[in-house]
Design a protein around this motif. Structure first.
Motif, PDB file in Angstrom:
ATOM      1  N   GLU A  11      -5.199 -14.303  -7.087  1.00 10.86           N
ATOM      2  CA  GLU A  11      -4.074 -13.983  -7.949  1.00 10.86           C
ATOM      3  C   GLU A  11      -4.601 -13.523  -9.308  1.00 10.86           C
ATOM      4  OE1 GLU A  11      -0.329 -16.322  -7.899  1.00 10.86           O
ATOM      5  OE2 GLU A  11      -1.530 -17.798  -6.767  1.00 10.86           O
ATOM      6  N   LEU A  12      -3.932 -12.559  -9.903  1.00 14.05           N
ATOM      7  CA  LEU A  12      -4.260 -12.154 -11.261  1.00 14.05           C
ATOM      8  C   LEU A  12      -3.613 -13.118 -12.245  1.00 14.05           C
ATOM      9  CD1 LEU A  12      -3.894  -8.278 -11.004  1.00 14.05           C
ATOM     10  CD2 LEU A  12      -5.895  -9.722 -10.542  1.00 14.05           C
ATOM     11  N   SER A  13      -4.254 -13.275 -13.393  1.00 11.90           N
ATOM     12  CA  SER A  13      -3.827 -14.326 -14.325  1.00 11.90           C
ATOM     13  C   SER A  13      -3.723 -13.794 -15.743  1.00 11.90           C
ATOM     14  CB  SER A  13      -4.820 -15.495 -14.270  1.00 11.90           C
ATOM     15  OG  SER A  13      -4.471 -16.501 -15.193  1.00 11.90           O
ATOM     16  N   GLY A  14      -2.518 -13.922 -16.331  1.00  6.10           N
ATOM     17  CA  GLY A  14      -2.338 -13.606 -17.736  1.00  6.10           C
ATOM     18  C   GLY A  14      -2.142 -12.122 -18.004  1.00  6.10           C
ATOM     19  N   ALA A  52      -1.672 -10.074  -6.923  1.00  5.38           N
ATOM     20  CA  ALA A  52      -3.051 -10.394  -6.558  1.00  5.38           C
ATOM     21  C   ALA A  52      -3.918  -9.158  -6.709  1.00  5.38           C
ATOM     22  CB  ALA A  52      -3.113 -10.906  -5.119  1.00  5.38           C
ATOM     23  N   GLY A  53      -5.223  -9.364  -6.807  1.00  9.66           N
ATOM     24  CA  GLY A  53      -6.124  -8.233  -6.958  1.00  9.66           C
ATOM     25  C   GLY A  53      -7.500  -8.519  -6.395  1.00  9.66           C
ATOM     26  N   LEU A  65      -1.988  -5.906  -5.464  1.00 13.80           N
ATOM     27  CA  LEU A  65      -0.808  -6.048  -4.611  1.00 13.80           C
ATOM     28  C   LEU A  65       0.264  -6.797  -5.384  1.00 13.80           C
ATOM     29  CD1 LEU A  65      -0.695  -7.193  -0.910  1.00 13.80           C
ATOM     30  CD2 LEU A  65       0.553  -8.506  -2.630  1.00 13.80           C
ATOM     31  N   VAL A  66       1.507  -6.348  -5.221  1.00 16.69           N
ATOM     32  CA  VAL A  66       2.650  -7.018  -5.846  1.00 16.69           C
ATOM     33  C   VAL A  66       3.648  -7.388  -4.757  1.00 16.69           C
ATOM     34  CG1 VAL A  66       4.535  -6.827  -7.504  1.00 16.69           C
ATOM     35  CG2 VAL A  66       2.360  -5.668  -7.960  1.00 16.69           C
ATOM     36  N   LYS A  97      -3.742  -7.941   2.107  1.00 14.61           N
ATOM     37  CA  LYS A  97      -2.614  -8.309   2.967  1.00 14.61           C
ATOM     38  C   LYS A  97      -2.869  -9.662   3.642  1.00 14.61           C
ATOM     39  CE  LYS A  97       0.602  -6.249   3.459  1.00 14.61           C
ATOM     40  NZ  LYS A  97       1.838  -6.197   2.629  1.00 14.61           N
ATOM     41  N   ARG A  98      -4.072  -9.915   4.054  1.00 14.47           N
ATOM     42  CA  ARG A  98      -4.392 -11.216   4.645  1.00 14.47           C
ATOM     43  C   ARG A  98      -4.237 -12.329   3.609  1.00 14.47           C
ATOM     44  NH1 ARG A  98      -7.622 -11.581   9.509  1.00 14.47           N
ATOM     45  NH2 ARG A  98      -7.813  -9.557  10.544  1.00 14.47           N
ATOM     46  N   PHE A  99      -4.671 -12.065   2.387  1.00 13.49           N
ATOM     47  CA  PHE A  99      -4.476 -13.038   1.307  1.00 13.49           C
ATOM     48  C   PHE A  99      -2.989 -13.271   1.090  1.00 13.49           C
ATOM     49  CE2 PHE A  99      -3.689 -14.118  -3.122  1.00 13.49           C
ATOM     50  CZ  PHE A  99      -4.600 -15.138  -3.364  1.00 13.49           C
ATOM     51  N   GLN A 100      -2.202 -12.213   1.068  1.00 14.02           N
ATOM     52  CA  GLN A 100      -0.757 -12.335   0.897  1.00 14.02           C
ATOM     53  C   GLN A 100      -0.146 -13.171   2.026  1.00 14.02           C
ATOM     54  OE1 GLN A 100       1.408  -8.653   1.405  1.00 14.02           O
ATOM     55  NE2 GLN A 100       3.083  -9.319   0.071  1.00 14.02           N
TER      56      GLN A 100
END
Length: 259
Positions: A11-14, A52-53, A65-66, A97-100
């Protein structure tokens, strides 16, 4: 600009990291794209969405990805998935996509839906063959006139449905799929559909629609105009897009298929 070999999917943060997504979006979809404001992405995370990135050790983001919450708590809408042109062929789209999928399953979300261009063979191969999603909905000119790499043709879209823990999905994710294809394929530019259709239909798709759109817009528009009515008919008669072959450059439509 070459990406490092090791990229971390997270996940992206901030706002600092989220502020790196607009230039990445323009690198992916062109300067005419209209990426989401980083503050909006922060709000998406706050209300239960996913941003996420793929991030390197220096904090550079090479893909993102959003995923948006929907009115159905068990379904997420996947709004964006982009990979920097310099970072392609590292399977970052599939890794995201797998992370999602795992992120959603941990939160009780059982389905992800998203739209994609019905003539992008490589994207369809990832969505359908690699991940196990299916398509049963065609959305003509869904976004209206678009800019960037999408400029010059109606923005037709498929809507993919990915049932995250189905037998089909698990089989595709683990590569345990037996392909059974018709001997002949239907060419939308040359053939006429018969009044009565078979239970399975293979359909030819251009190898690189974006290249066609750049180099031969008339032919690209021909594909749009011919495939729109075809997809509309197939879905209205109970077909789903269930597999994609890169080597054949074919889609496989089956009547009555399940997710």
């Amino acid at each position: 600009m070459n990406p490092p070999a090791a990229l971390h999917i997270r996940e992206l943060s901030g706002l600092g990291e989220l502020a790196l997504t607009p230039p990445l979006a323009r690198a992916v979809w062109g300067e005419g794209d209209h990426p989401e404001d980083p503050g909006l992405l922060l709000a998406v995370q706050h209300i239960g969405g996913l941003v996420a990135g793929a991030v390197d050790g220096d904090g550079q983001i090479w893909a993102y990805l959003v995923g948006l919450p929907t009115k159905d708590a068990g379904t997420q809408h996947s709004h964006r998935l982009g990979v920097h042109p310099s970072a392609r062929k590292q399977h970052l789209g599939e890794k995201l996509k797998r992370f999602q999928r795992e992120w959603c399953l941990e939160r009780g979300i059982q389905m992800i839906r998203w739209t994609f261009d019905p003539l992008l063979l490589v994207n369809a191969h990832l969505n359908i063959h690699r991940l196990g999603a299916v398509v049963g909905t065609f959305l003509p000119n869904y976004y209206g006139q678009m800019g960037g790499i999408n400029a010059g043709a109606p923005s037709d879209r498929f809507e993919a449905e990915w049932v995250l823990d189905s037998e089909r999905t698990r089989a595709h994710l683990t590569g345990q799929v037996t392909e059974v294809w018709p001997a002949q394929a239907f060419d939308p530019l040359k053939d006429k559909l018969p009044a009565t259709l078979p239970e399975q239909l293979a359909v030819s798709i251009p190898k690189d629609f974006y290249r066609l759109l750049r180099e031969d817009q008339a032919q690209a528009l021909g594909w749009r105009l011919k495939t729109g009515p075809l997809f509309t008919r197939l879905f209205s008669e109970g077909y789903s897009l269930t597999d994609v072959s890169l080597s054949r450059e074919h889609y496989l439509f089956e009547r009555g298929a399940e997710c």
